[in-house]
Design an enzyme around this catalytic site. Structure first.
Site: not given
Length: 155
Positions: A83-85
């Site tokens: 989850q790069f966010t």
């Protein structure tokens, strides 16, 4: 590296209507590699996740790890989802900036290495699908949600 742990009764990841990963009781691990991260941060993060005592013992105290959820050696599941966010920076306005996230190729490499190490160290590991649009379903147990960050080593 950044992770958000959620103690779950169950969790599942679907991609295009198909389940790609699913666990019963254990931890949903949302993980993000940031610029400058190395495999060493991933290894430290994984070690912390596996030893973190956030499951209840017989007295109801958070005293057991995912590796020993019942106090008798029964391991819980790990569902590891990229989850790069998690690298979002919202200090500059209302639209998040993700410039601190690792580049996609490096993020994939570090994520895959993290999963590989998790599978060597833990018996029940499932994953999401890197860079896919995923639907994550979970029943948060507690609720217990814990953020973790392992900063790159400084010279």
């Amino acid at each position: 590296m950044i992770a958000v742990l959620q103690r779950v009764s169950s969790a599942r990841v679907d991609v295009d209507g198909h389940t790609v990963g699913e666990i019963g009781p254990g931890l949903l691990v949302l993980v993000c590699a940031e610029q400058g991260d190395t495999e060493a941060e991933g290894e430290k993060l994984l070690a912390k996740i596996l030893k973190l005592r956030i499951f209840s013992d017989a007295q109801g105290k958070m005293n057991l790890s995912v590796q020993d959820m019942d106090g008798a050696g029964t391991a819980g599941g790990l569902l590891i989802v990229s989850q790069f966010t998690l690298a979002a920076d919202v200090r500059g306005g209302n639209r998040p900036s993700f410039t601190q996230a690792a580049a996609p190729d490096e993020g994939r490499r570090l994520y895959e290495r993290f999963v590989e190490q998790a599978r060597k160290a833990h018996t029940k590991v499932q994953t999401g699908q890197f860079a896919a649009h995923m639907q994550v379903s979970l029943v948060n147990d507690g609720p217990v949600t814990i953020p973790l960050r392992m900063a790159p080593a400084t010279a």
